[in-house]
Scaffold this active site. Structure first.
Site, PDB file in Angstrom:
ATOM      1  N   HIS A  58     -20.173 -35.826  10.559  1.00  0.00           N
ATOM      2  CA  HIS A  58     -21.156 -36.675  10.080  1.00  0.00           C
ATOM      3  C   HIS A  58     -22.490 -36.456  10.766  1.00  0.00           C
ATOM      4  CE1 HIS A  58     -21.023 -39.844  13.255  1.00  0.00           C
ATOM      5  NE2 HIS A  58     -19.793 -39.564  13.247  1.00  0.00           N
ATOM      6  N   ASP A  71     -25.152 -38.496  10.585  1.00  0.00           N
ATOM      7  CA  ASP A  71     -25.827 -39.556  11.073  1.00  0.00           C
ATOM      8  C   ASP A  71     -25.492 -39.969  12.512  1.00  0.00           C
ATOM      9  OD1 ASP A  71     -23.282 -40.366   9.641  1.00  0.00           O
ATOM     10  OD2 ASP A  71     -23.947 -42.544   9.538  1.00  0.00           O
ATOM     11  N   ASP A 101     -21.133 -37.904  19.348  1.00  0.00           N
ATOM     12  CA  ASP A 101     -20.733 -38.534  18.059  1.00  0.00           C
ATOM     13  C   ASP A 101     -21.917 -38.312  17.049  1.00  0.00           C
ATOM     14  OD1 ASP A 101     -19.479 -39.888  16.277  1.00  0.00           O
ATOM     15  OD2 ASP A 101     -20.176 -41.775  16.985  1.00  0.00           O
ATOM     16  N   GLU A 121     -21.874 -41.991   7.711  1.00  0.00           N
ATOM     17  CA  GLU A 121     -20.518 -42.360   8.227  1.00  0.00           C
ATOM     18  C   GLU A 121     -20.396 -43.730   8.969  1.00  0.00           C
ATOM     19  OE1 GLU A 121     -17.233 -42.515  11.224  1.00  0.00           O
ATOM     20  OE2 GLU A 121     -19.235 -42.338  11.491  1.00  0.00           O
ATOM     21  N   GLU A 164     -14.773 -35.537  15.391  1.00  0.00           N
ATOM     22  CA  GLU A 164     -15.217 -36.861  16.169  1.00  0.00           C
ATOM     23  C   GLU A 164     -14.700 -36.512  17.785  1.00  0.00           C
ATOM     24  OE1 GLU A 164     -16.735 -39.697  15.446  1.00  0.00           O
ATOM     25  OE2 GLU A 164     -16.765 -39.758  13.262  1.00  0.00           O
ATOM     26  N   HIS A 219     -22.239 -44.066  20.794  1.00  0.00           N
ATOM     27  CA  HIS A 219     -22.787 -45.531  20.464  1.00  0.00           C
ATOM     28  C   HIS A 219     -23.388 -46.317  21.741  1.00  0.00           C
ATOM     29  CE1 HIS A 219     -20.202 -46.118  16.723  1.00  0.00           C
ATOM     30  NE2 HIS A 219     -20.394 -44.842  16.874  1.00  0.00           N
TER      31      HIS A 219
END
Ligand SMILES: [Zn+2]
Length: 385
Positions: free
Chosen positions: A73, A75, A105, A137, A165, A359
């Protein structure tokens, strides 16, 4: 230039696009499209209905079914309110690690796949290799869903998907789904002394939550005997119950935020059938006896499909061979993998870096992890010729 040097340059460029989910990813998609196109790939870009987001799907090798998809992904999660040691959108190298938002990520995997593209392109490919880079995502896998629909429309059936991932290059063959809902109750306000003249939205919400509790218990009994998840059954959580203003006022509105994490798709069907029945046959007719406009409405916040561990899984067999990793695990975080699985592909999640760093401020991927990922992708060449 070595493939690691190419990857470093690509990742530096990818990180410089601040593709936070709320914002456009078009700059990054164009950059990757140009790169893949220059390698000789056939590239499709599919926009969403707003025109500000796009998926990229590119192919090297013959135009046929049975290919291998490398997926990531595009984003990233926001950096607001996070304390970074350096600019999150400028890649910096310190102590054998590459820092930046999205480093693990999951722009690291995308950079590695993109760095391999010119190398795959120089080979006589018998089996196609596809690059699938998606949007949104982090906020519900909307891009992957659109990509799946586009592939179906095109009637293209790749056989294997590797979702990069961050797993520290371990093989993940299963995860639970994650379905999030907001259910809104619209009743009729009134004075507390005359409950017969109002429709108490909070009380109906409570009856709904009581049903969720009942289902929660039933789901435990439905756990598959061989389930490897923790806990082994489908869970339900009531995250918020909101409504009402004062002791003597009948509340006209209420809201329940809840989630379900299915271990098998049929549990999700079981729950939605039971809740529909409760609302349509019991709660709504009762509410409308007093107030014809009363209603219960459930909004889908996100429905991430689970990844079901399968006995036969070509993706797992291939990635085990390429990485030398002898076992495959299940995890608690959700990915786009389940969406690819519903298209009939065999799927694993395996990528560089750790979910521990995802994150967070100072997100990084280690060069060692990137080298391991490149090793896997280099050995993948043997599966394509
Ligand atoms: Zn991710």
């Amino acid at each position: 230039m070595s493939v690691l040097d190419d990857t470093r340059q690509l990742l530096r460029d990818l990180i410089s696009y601040p593709t936070v989910s709320a914002d456009s990813n078009l700059g990054l998609i164009k950059y990757l499209a140009d790169h893949l196109h220059s390698c000789g790939a056939r590239v499709d870009i599919w926009h969403d209905e707003t025109g500000t987001k796009a998926n990229l799907f590119a192919t090297l090798g013959p135009e046929r079914d049975g290919g291998i998809v490398l997926s990531g992904h595009s984003d990233v999660v926001p950096v607001a309110d996070q304390d970074w040691s350096s600019d999150p959108f400028t890649m910096t190298e310190r102590d054998g690690k590459w820092y930046g938002r999205g480093a693990c990520d999951m722009k690291g995997f995308i950079a590695a796949a993109a760095a391999m593209a010119p190398r795959y392109a120089r080979m006589e490919l018998q089996r196609p290799v596809h690059f699938a880079f998606t949007y949104d995502e982090e906020i519900g896998c909307f891009g992957a869903r659109a990509l799946a629909a586009a592939l179906q429309q095109r009637d293209l059936r790749p056989a294997v998907a590797i979702i990069g991932e961050p797993t520290m290059m371990q093989i993940i063959e299963g995860h639970k789904g994650c379905h999030e809902y907001t259910t809104r109750f619209t009743g009729l306000e009134g004075h507390g002394s005359r409950p017969d003249l109002g429709v108490n939205a909070v009380e109906y919400a409570v009856r709904y939550v009581a049903k969720l509790l009942e289902l929660k218990a039933e789901l435990q009994a439905r756990a598959p005997a061989d389930s490897r998840f923790t806990p082994p059954w489908t869970t339900i959580n009531t995250g918020a119950l909101v409504g009402g203003v004062a002791h003597n006022v009948i509340p006209g509105k209420a809201r329940v935020d809840w989630e379900m994490r299915p271990v098998q798709p049929r549990d999700a069907d079981y729950v939605s059938t039971a809740l529909n029945q409760l609302c349509q046959e019991e709660l709504i007719p009762q509410m409308r006896r007093t107030h014809p406009e009363a209603d219960i409405h459930t909004e889908v916040i996100g429905e991430i499909d689970g990844l079901q561990p399968m006995d036969d899984n070509e993706a797992r067999d291939i990635v085990m061979e390429l990485t030398g990793c002898r076992h495959a695990d299940v995890v608690s975080f959700g990915t786009e993998a389940g969406i690819f699985q519903t298209l009939g592909m065999s799927v694993v999640v395996c990528g560089p870096g750790s979910i521990e760093q995802a994150h967070k401020p100072d997100e990084f991927v280690s060069i060692d992890q990137m080298s391991q990922c490149l090793g896997m992708l280099e050995r993948l060449s043997a599966k394509l010729v």
